[in-house]
Structure formats: structure tokens, C-alpha cells
Design an enzyme around this catalytic site. Structure first.
Site, mmCIF file in Angstrom:
data_model
loop_
_atom_site.group_PDB
_atom_site.id
_atom_site.type_symbol
_atom_site.label_atom_id
_atom_site.label_comp_id
_atom_site.label_asym_id
_atom_site.label_seq_id
_atom_site.Cartn_x
_atom_site.Cartn_y
_atom_site.Cartn_z
ATOM 1 N N TYR A 95 0.821 -1.216 0.000
ATOM 2 C CA TYR A 95 0.000 0.000 0.000
ATOM 3 C C TYR A 95 0.855 1.265 0.000
ATOM 4 O O TYR A 95 0.665 2.161 -0.833
ATOM 5 C CB TYR A 95 -0.915 -0.036 1.221
ATOM 6 C CG TYR A 95 -1.617 1.261 1.536
ATOM 7 C CD1 TYR A 95 -2.543 1.814 0.652
ATOM 8 C CD2 TYR A 95 -1.380 1.936 2.731
ATOM 9 C CE1 TYR A 95 -3.204 2.998 0.945
ATOM 10 C CE2 TYR A 95 -2.025 3.117 3.038
ATOM 11 C CZ TYR A 95 -2.938 3.652 2.147
ATOM 12 O OH TYR A 95 -3.581 4.827 2.439
ATOM 13 N N THR B 83 -4.782 -1.293 -2.101
ATOM 14 C CA THR B 83 -5.436 -0.277 -1.287
ATOM 15 C C THR B 83 -5.154 -0.497 0.198
ATOM 16 O O THR B 83 -4.478 -1.456 0.591
ATOM 17 C CB THR B 83 -6.951 -0.281 -1.548
ATOM 18 O OG1 THR B 83 -7.463 -1.605 -1.314
ATOM 19 C CG2 THR B 83 -7.240 0.118 -2.994
ATOM 20 N N TYR B 84 -5.706 0.379 1.018
ATOM 21 C CA TYR B 84 -5.480 0.380 2.473
ATOM 22 C C TYR B 84 -5.719 -1.011 3.057
ATOM 23 O O TYR B 84 -6.789 -1.598 2.855
ATOM 24 C CB TYR B 84 -6.408 1.396 3.129
ATOM 25 C CG TYR B 84 -6.228 1.545 4.615
ATOM 26 C CD1 TYR B 84 -5.116 2.208 5.133
ATOM 27 C CD2 TYR B 84 -7.167 1.018 5.498
ATOM 28 C CE1 TYR B 84 -4.956 2.348 6.500
ATOM 29 C CE2 TYR B 84 -7.017 1.153 6.872
ATOM 30 C CZ TYR B 84 -5.902 1.823 7.367
ATOM 31 O OH TYR B 84 -5.736 1.956 8.721
ATOM 32 N N PRO B 85 -4.747 -1.547 3.802
ATOM 33 C CA PRO B 85 -4.855 -2.952 4.212
ATOM 34 C C PRO B 85 -5.605 -3.216 5.520
ATOM 35 O O PRO B 85 -6.100 -4.318 5.715
ATOM 36 C CB PRO B 85 -3.387 -3.369 4.359
ATOM 37 C CG PRO B 85 -2.691 -2.110 4.773
ATOM 38 C CD PRO B 85 -3.405 -0.990 4.078
ATOM 39 N N ARG B 86 -5.678 -2.238 6.405
ATOM 40 C CA ARG B 86 -6.240 -2.514 7.742
ATOM 41 C C ARG B 86 -7.764 -2.405 7.707
ATOM 42 O O ARG B 86 -8.374 -1.630 8.443
ATOM 43 C CB ARG B 86 -5.640 -1.576 8.780
ATOM 44 C CG ARG B 86 -4.133 -1.755 8.957
ATOM 45 C CD ARG B 86 -3.543 -0.660 9.832
ATOM 46 N NE ARG B 86 -2.092 -0.737 9.880
ATOM 47 C CZ ARG B 86 -1.382 -1.196 10.906
ATOM 48 N NH1 ARG B 86 -1.990 -1.632 11.988
ATOM 49 N NH2 ARG B 86 -0.072 -1.218 10.855
#
Length: 375
Positions: free
Chosen positions: A39, A46-49
Site C-alpha cells: 500500500y 489499497t489500504y490494508p487494515r
């Protein structure tokens, strides 16, 4: 019977950690760090969390741009790109299921695969495959159940035959861990068997088997269990509350929780599996039951909902927690722990017992007579 299976959802962080643990042998913390690098560093995903495997419906308009970016990133995808139905809207596009963040997918910009490490590339390909699977046909197979009788005994054989590979072209079925297990038997191909057919018994094999305990968790399976901890709670109200929330921890904190338990020696790694140490059993036996009960998490979640709804103030919640903790401390002030220490080897120089010490490089054994003996 013809069975049609739609593609799996896109990845949320927990599911990505579970799959990477099973298929790639990655620790959950390592998977998080790789997803973060994809990311932040590579701008490839895209944003992993995220705790959602869904996408907002507005992002369906970006499908052509994402697919074109994937092709520019990796021209070898051209054959599979020709099979995609770019107008196909899978269940992954659902505004009602999107939380603060959406599922993890490739970005709109081409990525540089040569700049990725082998592990980063493997995780990227998994994320990419789940996105491509949304535009391929359903996976279809014929499930066959053959009921036989022999010597007065009823026998059943189950098998399947793939009719349409569909999205399985990009997401191969995982290999069963047990070659003689139920999954393997269900995957066998059975010949055409019209009703009333007589078959010759070619071989009979009798196996003496034992019921085995559940296999230890891998780190990915532990993350899944933390998310689904409601299964371990009996109170129906608390069970439902845990189903409605994130279970134990969040997508962003579960890897740190597991890493912390490993660092403190409460969990031990053995290959891909993790096991509770003797210290963990001792601790769970010693602490108050409410501390180790996942239902306590649900009680706190209910209190936070009351704060959000204006039915309780934050100060009241903190005061109640302080009072509860003080009562537990007073109640268990005299509790003792029965610690099981590992057997100590003898010093190779003087023969005295050795003891474990902690140094800059971790735990090591040294002579109990140090500094008189340097063993």
C-alpha cells in the site's frame, strides 16, 4: 446434482492473514507488514487494515481502469483478461456491507512487480486474483453420491466432476492437508453409475482409526477464531453482541496481540502451528474467570454503545471499571502461581545447574555460579 459456486469475497485483513498463513506460511504480523508495504511503498494495493471484504457500488465505475492497470503491470494476464465480463457485478459490491474501509484490491495505477520481494509478489498475486475472480463465471461441478450395498452393509461414495472452471482459473482449490481425508474423497471423480448397476469388489481394506484431538491453530486460524469468538460464548445476548462487533481485537490489532503473546512466551511456534505454553495454562488457571472470558469483551462493548447513545457517561464507565479491578485485586491478592520451569541442563564446565538469562540477543542458558564460572 449441478452445483454453482460464486467467487469468494475480496480480502479484509483478517482473511488475508488467514490465507497467507495457510498457503504461504506467513506469520500474521509479517502479512500485515507486507500488505502495508504494498500500500505505502509500492502503491499496488489499497489500504490494508480493513475489516470488510466488500466495495461501495460507486467503485464499480473504476473497474475498467483497475483492469487496464493490472494488464499494464503484468502483460501475461492478457489471456485471462479476454475471459472477464467487465459488466458482471458480484456480491462484493454492496454499500450496506462496507464499513469505514472497503476490501483490499489493486489500485488504479500500474505497479512495478520487479521492485517487489518474492513474498510481496505472492501476497499481491493473491489480492489480484480475488479481484479478477469477481468477473469470471461461477465455478460449476456435478456432485455425485453413489449408494451401494454389499454383504448387507450400506456404503456411500461421494465425488464430483468439474463442469465449468470459472473463477477457479485464477484461484486454484487448496490442496487437502490429509490425503485420505474427507475433502479428498469428496473430490474424487466417480464413473457413471446407473441405478441397479452391479459392481465387482476389487479390494477391501479395513482401517483401525482413532479420534484425534483438534489440530493446533496456525496464526491465520487463530485470527479467524478471534474474529469468531462468539462461538465460545454461551450467553445468547453476549454471543450476539460479539457477532455484531469484531470479536477479540480489531483488524489492526490482532497481529500485535499474537506477536505480544509469542514474545512473552505464552504462545510457542512449532512449524506453522502455534501452541499455548505451560506458562499460558498456569496464567489462565490463576486469573479470575471473568478476565479470561471473551464474554467480558461483549459486556464492555455494550457499555460503549450506551455511552454512544447517551445512556452512560465515560466517567461512569471508567469508575465502574476501576472499582471492578480494585475488587479483583483485593480478592486475588494472596493468589499463588504454580510455575512449571523447564528442566535446567548442567554446566558443561563445572557441573552446576544452569539458569536461563535474558540478553540483547534473547534468552540463553548460563551457569548458576556466574561470575565464578563462565559456563
Amino acid at each position: 446434482e449441478r452445483v454453482r459456486e460464486g467467487p469468494p469475497l475480496l480480502f479484509d485483513l483478517g482473511t488475508l492473514q488467514e490465507v497467507c498463513s495457510k498457503q504461504l506460511g506467513l506469520d500474521v504480523q509479517e502479512t500485515l507488514e507486507i500488505a502495508q508495504a504494498l500500500y505505502e511503498t509500492h502503491k499496488a494495493t489499497t489500504y490494508p487494515r480493513s475489516d470488510s471484504g466488500y466495495l461501495p457500488e460507486s467503485m464499480f465505475a473504476e473497474v475498467p481502469a483497475v483492469l487496464d492497470s493490472l494488464l499494464k503491470t503484468d502483460p501475461s494476464l492478457r489471456p485471462i483478461m479476454g475471459q472477464l465480463d467487465r459488466t458482471q457485478r458480484s456480491r462484493a459490491w454492496n454499500d450496506g456491507k462496507v464499513t469505514a474501509h472497503h476490501g483490499i484490491i489493486p489500485t488504479l495505477e500500474p505497479a512495478n512487480l520487479s521492485a517487489m520481494s518474492d513474498k510481496e509478489l505472492a501476497v499481491y498475486r493473491l489480492i489480484r486474483a480475488h479481484y479478477l475472480a469477481q468477473f469470471l463465471p461461477h465455478h460449476e461441478f456435478d456432485r455425485t453420491v453413489a449408494q451401494l450395498t454389499c454383504g448387507g452393509q450400506s456404503l456411500v461414495a461421494v465425488g464430483k466432476q468439474i463442469a465449468v472452471a470459472g473463477w477457479r482459473q485464477v484461484l486454484a482449490a487448496p490442496e487437502p492437508e490429509d490425503g485420505d481425508g474427507e475433502d479428498t474423497q469428496r473430490g474424487q471423480v466417480l464413473p457413471a453409475l446407473p441405478a441397479g448397476t452391479s459392481c465387482q469388489v476389487g479390494q477391501v481394506e479395513l482401517k483401525a482409526l482413532k479420534t484425534l484431538p483438534p489440530k493446533p491453530y496456525t496464526q491465520g486460524e487463530l485470527v479467524k477464531a478471534m474474529k469468531g469468538v462468539a462461538k465460545l460464548v454461551t450467553d445468547p445476548r453476549l454471543k450476539q453482541k460479539l457477532k455484531d462487533t469484531t470479536g477479540i481485537g480489531t483488524e489492526a490489532t490482532r497481529a500485535n496481540i499474537i506477536s505480544g503473546l509469542l514474545a512473552r512466551g505464552y504462545l510457542l511456534k512449532k512449524g506453522r502451528a502455534i501452541r499455548a505454553s505451560d506458562a499460558a495454562f498456569t496464567l489462565i488457571d490463576a486469573v479470575p474467570a471473568a478476565i479470561a472470558d471473551p464474554g467480558t469483551t461483549a459486556v464492555w462493548e455494550q457499555a460503549l454503545d450506551m455511552i454512544e447513545g447517551g445512556q452512560m457517561t465515560l466517567d461512569t464507565f471508567i469508575a465502574k471499571q476501576s472499582s471492578w479491578v480494585a475488587q479483583l485485586v483485593q480478592q486475588y491478592r494472596g493468589a499463588t502461581l504454580d510455575l512449571k520451569l523447564p528442566p535446567a541442563p548442567n554446566c558443561p564446565q563445572c557441573g552446576a545447574p544452569m539458569r536461563q538469562r535474558s540478553g540483547k540477543s534473547g534468552v540463553f542458558w548460563s551457569c548458576s555460579r556466574y561470575p565464578d564460572c563462565k559456563g
